[in-house]
Structure formats: structure tokens, C-alpha cells
Design an enzyme around this catalytic site. Structure first.
Site, mmCIF file in Angstrom:
data_model
loop_
_atom_site.group_PDB
_atom_site.id
_atom_site.type_symbol
_atom_site.label_atom_id
_atom_site.label_comp_id
_atom_site.label_asym_id
_atom_site.label_seq_id
_atom_site.Cartn_x
_atom_site.Cartn_y
_atom_site.Cartn_z
ATOM 1 N N ASP A 135 40.284 38.739 73.676
ATOM 2 C CA ASP A 135 39.751 39.846 72.823
ATOM 3 C C ASP A 135 38.386 39.294 72.381
ATOM 4 O OD1 ASP A 135 40.669 42.170 71.098
ATOM 5 O OD2 ASP A 135 39.785 40.566 69.724
ATOM 6 N N GLU B 215 45.919 24.337 85.138
ATOM 7 C CA GLU B 215 46.899 23.596 85.181
ATOM 8 C C GLU B 215 48.370 24.249 85.512
ATOM 9 O OE1 GLU B 215 47.334 22.247 81.172
ATOM 10 O OE2 GLU B 215 45.141 21.423 81.212
HETATM 11 C C1 GLC Z 1 39.050 44.421 70.230
HETATM 12 C C2 GLC Z 1 40.314 44.972 70.200
HETATM 13 C C3 GLC Z 1 40.341 45.810 69.299
HETATM 14 C C4 GLC Z 1 40.166 45.217 68.031
HETATM 15 C C5 GLC Z 1 39.136 44.077 67.849
HETATM 16 C C6 GLC Z 1 39.165 43.191 66.826
HETATM 17 O O1 GLC Z 1 37.982 45.000 70.498
HETATM 18 O O2 GLC Z 1 40.450 45.595 71.610
HETATM 19 O O3 GLC Z 1 41.549 46.929 69.246
HETATM 20 O O4 GLC Z 1 40.383 45.934 66.755
HETATM 21 O O5 GLC Z 1 38.985 43.621 69.260
HETATM 22 O O6 GLC Z 1 40.149 42.251 67.333
#
Ligand code: GLC
Length: 564
Positions: free
Chosen positions: A225, A270
Site C-alpha cells: 500500500d 526465500e
Molecule cells: C491506499 C489504499 C487506500 C487507502 C490509502 C491509505 O491508497 O488503496 O484505500 O485509503 O492507501 O492506506
């Protein structure tokens, strides 16, 4: 818990060692937004029991892998992207035992599992953040996050001018353990999502351990993310707003982020056959290319493709620049952060960008046009060489729900922008499975709660049950396309060859492993122009996104042809 070398019963490719080690290069990956997929226990929120019950649906759809949005314990200030424990499952979704069972059952269906890891920030209820608040200024506990004294006479102003991506300041002031107004901490998203300090060895080691925790439970991939945001300039300078992402930017796409992913790649390596995919929103493909490659991430999401308008020349440019990257391509039409594709393509302005969401709030949508184009886009997308991501509900042709009552909106973006930006709830409405009225089989009969977001009554025509019975439905199109994509040798890991075409038309061949036109060639033709175009004579139509008669391809229609 499964071992990755065991063979899955129903995936014809599971016995191929090339598939086991490089499945992510060409897989069809279904994004399962667990809160909105299927509710097993009747609380109005989707869960792992619901996902397990519908694995046969996903197997029949023909996907190779599922990406789960965060399923960890979370106060849900940002729908699970605020994580308080990276090694467990939120009780609203189930238990760790449910996740183990789900991974094993998916595996038995020949379906791999990708999970979301959120390294930029945690929840403000994460034990490390709680300990940091208690330990006070200057402590080792605070050094795992970004705490700083404020500016102004008594520290009453934030340490710098950074703005939260969700609106408002990126800083929140804390009350110190003695009750006095204290330091500020950084959160590039909501205040409940404090940013980790990646200069901290504790943070680095802990995340490597989190990766091993999930890989050794049988997870096949990790979606990272906000992958370009982790590293910050420790001097925390003000921004002018004009700096492009890159080394000169204090928190976007800084060069030191790559060391982190190099170490993550070593961890992934790994475990055979595992992959890392980064959520990297960068307009500059040269900068994007730095994230992928043998020593770093396996792939990144193709957001330029998602953002691209429904325009042949623009799409051709994005496709070519994607294929020029030295990494397997991914093709993405939608996800849980963007307006659904049917609505985007049903507007008079089809170019998308996260920043344009406020502009599109209430914008007129021609759903019939959007659906026709989304069908054509599906065939175009699934014919391209690389992996394809399908966001749940895309296969049903769901649209962006624009009229959610304000008091029911959940996305923090809505509140933090004081309603200027409608946020992302409209793409997260629970799926319609069956029946003629809400909850459309999303929750079991007699459920104690309504779905967490209201479903439009018109979705009675878009349930899985209704669409399964209708040969012309979006679901039947996706099933057919995924079946052909899996069975035709032309769609193996082979490049595309552009064919001459009129303005507004995209036409390319996939030749199959032999690389020659030997009867196995599949041609994709997408007509984005306003006029019908002639199809090549004597070509067998394998699949079309709309009616094709008299040797012509209508506007906003795509076709797959077998070329003899
Ligand atoms: C990313 C995710 C989103 C989230 C953001 C903060 O963009 O896809 O849904 O709100 O990160 O974690």
C-alpha cells in the site's frame, strides 16, 4: 497450511513449473474487498466466511488469484487501512484459523492469495503508537513515528505545511502523559493513521517479519500500500506544492525507498513463487520503472491505464509505454479507490484522476454508454499481454453509487474535505448476489443488520443470479473472456503485434508461443471511433463485447477473432 509445491486440483497449469514460479506475469487477479463481498454472519459487513462460501463462484469465473484488501485488526478509521496488528485478522472478518482455511480452500480451487500490507502507517491503536504516546518526547518509542514540536510561540502550529492526502493538515497535536499540549505527529492520511519512520531499524525488521509470517502461512503475494510514500526527508521541510515526486520531494518517491523493497524482495525470494506488487501512483514511467525488476518489486499497478480516457490514441500510448517497461505489465480498470469504470466511461469526460473526484461528483452518467464501453474495455484489457486485475463487481457491470445519503457515507475523505470530495464509498457498495431487493443475498436471510452501505434497488438486474442466467450479461462476458484467455495459447506470455487500423481503432495480434501466424493467432479489435468499421473477412469471431452483424464492428465494441 499448504505448501507451495503441492499441486492444485483444478488449475490445469498448476503442474507447470513455469506457471508456479511466474504465475503473476499473466494471471487474472480478482480484487476482493472483503467488507463488501459477502457477509457470512449477518452483521451487514462482508467477512472471511462469506468469501469462503463464494470461492466456487470465483473458481467458475476463471480467475487465478485473489487480492484481499486489509483483513487485519483495525479500528476501521479508513476501512482497514489503519492496522493495529499486522499478524492477525479483525474479529469482524473472522479469525486467523478462518484465514488459514480460506488459503487452503482457495488453493484447492487453484486460486492463489495476495494480501495487502500497509507499511507507510499503522493505526493510532497500534501498540507501538500507544507506547509512543505514553513514553513522551525524545523516547525510543516515539522515534518509530514522526513526532516533532510545533511551530509558533507555544508550539501551537504544525511543524510544517504538509497536507493530508485525505484533506486538512498532515499533523495532529498530542496531549502528553502529564496532560499538557505536546508534540505533533505526522499522518499523510487520516489522524488515525500515524506514519512510520522508516529510518527506524525496528520498523524495517518488524515488516520483514510480517512478510515471513504471511508467506509461511501460504500467502502467494503481497500488495504494498502507498508504496512510494514510506521515506521522508528527516528535515521535514515545507513543500511548495510544485516539487515533482522524486529525490527533491520530501515524501513522495524518494530514492531511499528502493533499499526497503530490495530487502523485501530478498525476503520474498526465500519462498518460491511469491510476488510483490506495489501501489505506486507516479505519472513518470521512468520513475515507476525503478520499482520493478529482478532485485525489487515483481510488478506495479498500471494506474496510467486506469486513468486514461476512452480514446484510442491515448490508450495506445499508455499500452506502448507500459510494454516498454522492463517488467511484466499489469492492466487495471478499477479498484476500491476510484470511480467504477461503467460510470467513468459513461461521462462526457472519460479521463480520471484521484484529484478529479470532486469535479465528477454529480456529473451526468449515461449508464448504457458506460456499460457498452466497459464491455469493450474488458475485452481490450484481457487481450493485452500481462496480468489483469478485476475489481469485484466489475464483472457484474456495477456502477459508481453517487447518491449515498451524506449521513451514511463512511470514507474519511468525505468528512475531511467537508463534502467537497465524495470519497470512495460509491465504489465499495456491497455486491448483489441474488433476489429482487436489498441485501440481494449479500447477507444471509434474517440478518440482524443492513449492509454497511445501501445498495441501489436497480441492482436487482445486476445480481450474480440474474446475470448467470443471461447470456448477454457482463458476468457471462467476463466468464467467457477469462476462459478463452486461459485456454488459447495465443494468450500465453507472448508480446502483441499492432495491426494497421483506422483512427479511433486499436487492433493487435497475439501469436502464441510459436510467434507465427499458424491458426493460433488471436486478434483483438477495439472500435473506439464513432462509426462502424469492417472486420477482416473469414475471421472467426471468438468473442464480442456487443452484437456484431454483417461483417462490421459497431462503435464502442471490441472483438476477439481467430486469424487463420
Ligand atoms: C491506499 C489504499 C487506500 C487507502 C490509502 C491509505 O491508497 O488503496 O484505500 O485509503 O492507501 O492506506
Amino acid at each position: 497450511m499448504h505448501t507451495p509445491s503441492a499441486s492444485a486440483a483444478s488449475d490445469p497449469r498448476s503442474s507447470s513449473s513455469a506457471w508456479l514460479t511466474s504465475w503473476w506475469k499473466s494471471a487474472a487477479i480478482y480484487q476482493l474487498y472483503v467488507r463488501s463481498f459477502a457477509d457470512g454472519d449477518g452483521d451487514g459487513i462482508g467477512d472471511l466466511a462469506g468469501a469462503r462460501a463464494h470461492l466456487p463462484y470465483l473458481a467458475a469465473l476463471g480467475i487465478d488469484a485473489i487480492w484481499f484488501n486489509p483483513w487485519y485488526p483495525s479500528p476501521m478509521a479508513d476501512a482497514g487501512y489503519d492496522i493495529s496488528d499486522y499478524r492477525s485478522i479483525d474479529p469482524v472478518f473472522g479469525t486467523l484459523a478462518d484465514a488459514d482455511a480460506l488459503i487452503a480452500e482457495a488453493y484447492a480451487h487453484g486460486i492463489k492469495i495476495i494480501i495487502d500490507v500497509v507499511p507507510n502507517h499503522s493505526s493510532d491503536r497500534h501498540p507501538w503508537f500507544v507506547a509512543a504516546l505514553a513514553a513522551g518526547p525524545g523516547s525510543a518509542e516515539r522515534s518509530r513515528f514522526w513526532f516533532r514540536p510545533g511551530r509558533g510561540v507555544s508550539g501551537e502550529l504544525p511543524p510544517n505545511n504538509w497536507q493530508s492526502i485525505f484533506g486538512g493538515s498532515a499533523w495532529t497535536r498530542v496531549t502528553e502523559p502529564d496532560g499538557s499540549p505536546g508534540e505533533w505527529y505526522l499522518h499523510l492520511f487520516a489522524p488515525e493513521q500515524p506514519d512510520f519512520n522508516w529510518d527506524s531499524a525496528d520498523v524495517r525488521l518488524d515488516f520483514e517479519d510480517v512478510l515471513r509470517f504471511w508467506f509461511s502461512r501460504g500467502v502467494d503475494g503481497i500488495r504494498i500500500d502507498s508504496a512510494a510514500l514510506l521515506c521522508k526527508d528527516a528535515a521535514l521541510p515545507d513543500v511548495s506544492g510544485l516539487e515533482p515526486p522524486g529525490p527533491a520531494h520530501p515524501y513522495m518517491d524518494r530514492d531511499d525507498v528502493h533499499e526497503i523493497y530490495q530487502s523485501w524482495r530478498a525476503v520474498a525470494d526465500e519462498y518460491p513463487g511469491r510476488m510483490l506488487i506495489g501501489e505506486v501512483w507516479l505519472p513518470d514511467t521512468g520513475r515507476l520503472a525503478r520499482y520493478v525488476g529482478p532485485g525489487e518489486l515483481h510488478t506495479v499497478f498500471n494506474f496510467p491505464y486506469l486513468n486514461c480516457p476512452w480514446d484510442a490514441a491515448s490508450l495506445r500510448q499508455v499500452i506502448d509505454s507500459t510494454l516498454a517497461l522492463d517488467a511484466p505489465a499489469t492492466w487495471v480498470l478499477s479498484n476500491h479507490d476510484v470511480d467504477r469504470v461503467v460510470s467513468r466511461y459513461g461521462r462526457s469526460d472519460t479521463a480520471f484522476d484521484l484529484d478529479r473526484r470532486p469535479y465528477f461528483h454529480g456529473f451526468p452518467v449515461d449508464l448504457a454508454l458506460g456499460t457498452r464501453r466497459a464491455r469493450a474495455a474488458a475485452l481490450l484489457t484481457m487481450a493485452l499481454p500481462g496480468a489483469v486485475y478485476i475489481y469485484q463487481g466489475e464483472e457484474l457491470g456495477l456502477w459508481e453509487v453517487q447518491d449515498i445519503p451524506d449521513e451514511l457515507r463512511q470514507d474519511p475523505i468525505w468528512a475531511r474535505t467537508h463534502g467537497a470530495d465524495p470519497g470512495r464509498d460509491g465504489s465499495r457498495v456491497p455486491l448483489p448476489w441474488s433476489g429482487t431487493e436489498p441485501p440481494f443475498g449479500f447477507s444471509p436471510a434474517g440478518a440482524e443488520s443492513d449492509p454497511w452501505l445501501p445498495q441501489p434497488k436497480e441492482w436487482r438486474d445486476l445480481t450474480v443470479a440474474t446475470e448467470s442466467a443471461n447470456p448477454d450479461s457482463m458476468l457471462r462476458l467476463y466468464r467467457a473472456a477469462l476462459r478463452i484467455r486461459r485456454s488459447e495459447p495465443a494468450f500465453d506470455e507472448t508480446p502483441l503485434t499492432w495491426q494497421p487500423s483506422a483512427d479511433g481503432v486499436l487492433a493487435f495480434d497475439r501469436h502464441g508461443a510459436s510467434g507465427v501466424t499458424d491458426g493460433a493467432t488471436v486478434r483483438c479489435v477495439a472500435n473506439l471511433s464513432a462509426a462502424p468499421i469492417p472486420l477482416p473477412p473469414n475471421a472467426e469471431v471468438l468473442l464480442a463485447s456487443g452484437p456484431v452483424y454483417g461483417g462490421v464492428l459497431p462503435p464502442d465494441t471490441s472483438v476477439w477473432l481467430r486469424i487463420g
